[in-house]
Design a protein around this motif. Structure first.
Motif, PDB file in Angstrom:
ATOM      1  N   MET A 158      34.737   1.016  18.389  1.00  0.00           N
ATOM      2  CA  MET A 158      34.122   1.158  17.214  1.00  0.00           C
ATOM      3  C   MET A 158      33.450   2.813  16.960  1.00  0.00           C
ATOM      4  N   ASP A 159      32.793   3.033  18.339  1.00  0.00           N
ATOM      5  CA  ASP A 159      32.384   4.438  18.372  1.00  0.00           C
ATOM      6  C   ASP A 159      33.249   5.532  18.167  1.00  0.00           C
ATOM      7  N   ALA A 160      34.593   5.381  18.768  1.00  0.00           N
ATOM      8  CA  ALA A 160      35.585   6.305  18.903  1.00  0.00           C
ATOM      9  C   ALA A 160      36.501   6.381  17.366  1.00  0.00           C
ATOM     10  N   TYR A 161      36.400   5.245  16.656  1.00  0.00           N
ATOM     11  CA  TYR A 161      36.953   5.309  15.192  1.00  0.00           C
ATOM     12  C   TYR A 161      36.046   5.301  14.242  1.00  0.00           C
ATOM     13  N   ASP A 162      34.798   5.287  14.433  1.00  0.00           N
ATOM     14  CA  ASP A 162      33.853   5.253  13.434  1.00  0.00           C
ATOM     15  C   ASP A 162      33.851   4.024  12.691  1.00  0.00           C
ATOM     16  N   LEU A 163      33.934   2.858  13.281  1.00  0.00           N
ATOM     17  CA  LEU A 163      34.043   1.602  12.697  1.00  0.00           C
ATOM     18  C   LEU A 163      32.627   0.904  12.780  1.00  0.00           C
ATOM     19  N   THR A 164      32.600   0.099  11.709  1.00  0.00           N
ATOM     20  CA  THR A 164      31.322  -0.926  11.656  1.00  0.00           C
ATOM     21  C   THR A 164      31.688  -2.389  12.056  1.00  0.00           C
ATOM     22  N   THR A 165      30.875  -3.265  12.251  1.00  0.00           N
ATOM     23  CA  THR A 165      31.125  -4.699  12.580  1.00  0.00           C
ATOM     24  C   THR A 165      31.669  -5.334  11.560  1.00  0.00           C
ATOM     25  N   ASP A 166      31.787  -4.825  10.419  1.00  0.00           N
ATOM     26  CA  ASP A 166      32.571  -5.390   9.129  1.00  0.00           C
ATOM     27  C   ASP A 166      33.738  -5.304   9.439  1.00  0.00           C
ATOM     28  N   GLN A 167      34.364  -4.360  10.282  1.00  0.00           N
ATOM     29  CA  GLN A 167      35.676  -4.027  10.498  1.00  0.00           C
ATOM     30  C   GLN A 167      36.160  -4.577  11.692  1.00  0.00           C
ATOM     31  N   VAL A 168      35.366  -5.313  12.564  1.00  0.00           N
ATOM     32  CA  VAL A 168      35.909  -6.185  13.572  1.00  0.00           C
ATOM     33  C   VAL A 168      35.885  -7.674  13.185  1.00  0.00           C
ATOM     34  N   ILE A 169      37.233  -8.205  13.201  1.00  0.00           N
ATOM     35  CA  ILE A 169      37.645  -9.252  12.687  1.00  0.00           C
ATOM     36  C   ILE A 169      38.627 -10.293  13.674  1.00  0.00           C
ATOM     37  N   ARG A 170      38.786 -11.461  13.259  1.00  0.00           N
ATOM     38  CA  ARG A 170      39.534 -12.294  14.048  1.00  0.00           C
ATOM     39  C   ARG A 170      40.888 -12.218  13.336  1.00  0.00           C
ATOM     40  N   HIS A 171      41.756 -12.550  14.323  1.00  0.00           N
ATOM     41  CA  HIS A 171      43.135 -12.991  13.940  1.00  0.00           C
ATOM     42  C   HIS A 171      43.206 -14.148  12.631  1.00  0.00           C
ATOM     43  N   TYR A 172      42.481 -14.987  12.732  1.00  0.00           N
ATOM     44  CA  TYR A 172      42.196 -15.996  11.674  1.00  0.00           C
ATOM     45  C   TYR A 172      41.785 -15.195  10.316  1.00  0.00           C
ATOM     46  N   ASP A 173      41.131 -14.187  10.570  1.00  0.00           N
ATOM     47  CA  ASP A 173      40.909 -13.405   8.963  1.00  0.00           C
ATOM     48  C   ASP A 173      42.110 -12.819   8.512  1.00  0.00           C
ATOM     49  N   VAL A 174      42.954 -12.708   9.319  1.00  0.00           N
ATOM     50  CA  VAL A 174      44.286 -12.037   8.756  1.00  0.00           C
ATOM     51  C   VAL A 174      45.230 -12.944   8.213  1.00  0.00           C
ATOM     52  N   THR A 175      45.379 -14.030   8.868  1.00  0.00           N
ATOM     53  CA  THR A 175      46.564 -15.082   8.667  1.00  0.00           C
ATOM     54  C   THR A 175      46.068 -16.346   8.493  1.00  0.00           C
ATOM     55  N   GLY A 176      45.014 -16.660   8.972  1.00  0.00           N
ATOM     56  CA  GLY A 176      44.524 -18.091   8.860  1.00  0.00           C
ATOM     57  C   GLY A 176      44.784 -18.887   9.912  1.00  0.00           C
ATOM     58  N   LYS A 177      45.517 -18.206  11.102  1.00  0.00           N
ATOM     59  CA  LYS A 177      45.881 -18.885  12.418  1.00  0.00           C
ATOM     60  C   LYS A 177      44.435 -19.224  13.476  1.00  0.00           C
ATOM     61  N   GLU A 178      44.386 -20.451  13.965  1.00  0.00           N
ATOM     62  CA  GLU A 178      43.103 -20.444  14.660  1.00  0.00           C
ATOM     63  C   GLU A 178      43.081 -19.623  15.986  1.00  0.00           C
ATOM     64  N   CYS A 179      42.824 -18.361  15.782  1.00  0.00           N
ATOM     65  CA  CYS A 179      42.736 -17.525  16.812  1.00  0.00           C
ATOM     66  C   CYS A 179      41.583 -16.323  16.648  1.00  0.00           C
ATOM     67  N   PRO A 180      40.844 -16.202  17.488  1.00  0.00           N
ATOM     68  CA  PRO A 180      40.544 -16.933  18.681  1.00  0.00           C
ATOM     69  C   PRO A 180      39.943 -18.216  18.496  1.00  0.00           C
ATOM     70  N   LEU A 181      40.680 -19.217  19.123  1.00  0.00           N
ATOM     71  CA  LEU A 181      40.234 -20.792  18.735  1.00  0.00           C
ATOM     72  C   LEU A 181      38.842 -21.008  18.587  1.00  0.00           C
ATOM     73  N   TYR A 182      38.093 -20.674  19.928  1.00  0.00           N
ATOM     74  CA  TYR A 182      36.831 -21.022  20.051  1.00  0.00           C
ATOM     75  C   TYR A 182      35.742 -20.242  18.953  1.00  0.00           C
ATOM     76  N   TYR A 183      36.290 -19.040  18.202  1.00  0.00           N
ATOM     77  CA  TYR A 183      35.367 -18.326  17.416  1.00  0.00           C
ATOM     78  C   TYR A 183      35.698 -18.795  16.046  1.00  0.00           C
ATOM     79  N   VAL A 184      36.692 -19.448  16.067  1.00  0.00           N
ATOM     80  CA  VAL A 184      37.302 -20.103  14.698  1.00  0.00           C
ATOM     81  C   VAL A 184      36.270 -21.241  14.264  1.00  0.00           C
TER      82      VAL A 184
END
Length: 214
Positions: free
Chosen positions: A169-195
């Protein structure tokens, strides 16, 4: 019939343009050159210097796990789980490497975080990894190991994931809004526990905001 006298024209005399015109021309050329340089620099693959607490074991370039395609921008970080309970980061890295021979699928990630908190880099940060479907082109991917089928990360894995994600995040000037789960891209239950436990995912994002690198 009276012949017409041949008309003669005075010789053409070329005049040098005034100084202000030359200056204007030079200015225009410099602007054009600047635009070209800017466009070229934007097309260059991004890269960040990897800290020494990350172990680099880069895959060989191959069609199935490290295609060598430039990653030209980073707009997010995608968190995954490996889906193979009890396996180590090194075992999953070996699986990615073996795809070059088996060709059974396309898969890899930039980083693997192990059960003891070890971090292995598999793909350079200026290349895409095959991990996040349509977001491969503008994200960095992190796969995490987990001890059982529930998919929850061990404390050591969790702390290393926080540290790695915060650094990116610091290296690429990103915020927590730009940290996502695989689930948020495709709907796949990944990472399972955090879905299946969205409050745990929100806690992870909160923890990121309170993580400081040494």
């Amino acid at each position: 019939m009276v012949e017409q006298q041949e008309r003669t024209h005075p010789p053409v005399r070329w005049k040098l343009p005034p100084v202000w015109a030359l200056a204007a021309l030079v200015a225009v050329l410099l602007v054009i050159k600047g635009i070209q340089v800017l466009c070229f620099s934007q097309a260059e693959p991004v890269q960040a210097e990897v800290p020494d607490w990350i172990r680099q074991e880069l895959l060989e370039v191959n069609a199935y796990s490290r295609p060598g395609t430039p990653l030209e921008e980073v707009n997010g970080i995608v968190i995954h789980y490996v889906g193979n309970p009890g396996t180590s980061a090194e075992q999953n890295r070996s699986y990615f490497a073996g795809l070059a021979q088996t060709g059974e699928t396309y898969a890899s990630s930039h980083f693997l975080v192990g059960l003891e908190g070890e971090i292995i880099q598999c793909v350079p940060l200026d290349e895409i990894a095959y991990c996040s479907s349509q977001r491969n082109v503008d994200t960095i991917s992190i796969e995490c190991c987990h001890p059982d089928e529930a998919g929850q990360f061990d404390p050591a894995t969790y702390q290393s994931l926080l540290k790695l994600t915060r650094w990116l995040m610091d290296a690429y000037d990103l915020t927590t809004d730009q940290v996502i789960r695989h689930y948020d891209v495709t709907g796949k239950e990944c990472p399972l526990y955090y879905v299946r436990n969205p409050e745990a995912w929100q806690q992870f994002l909160t923890d990121l905001d309170h993580t400081a690198l040494d």
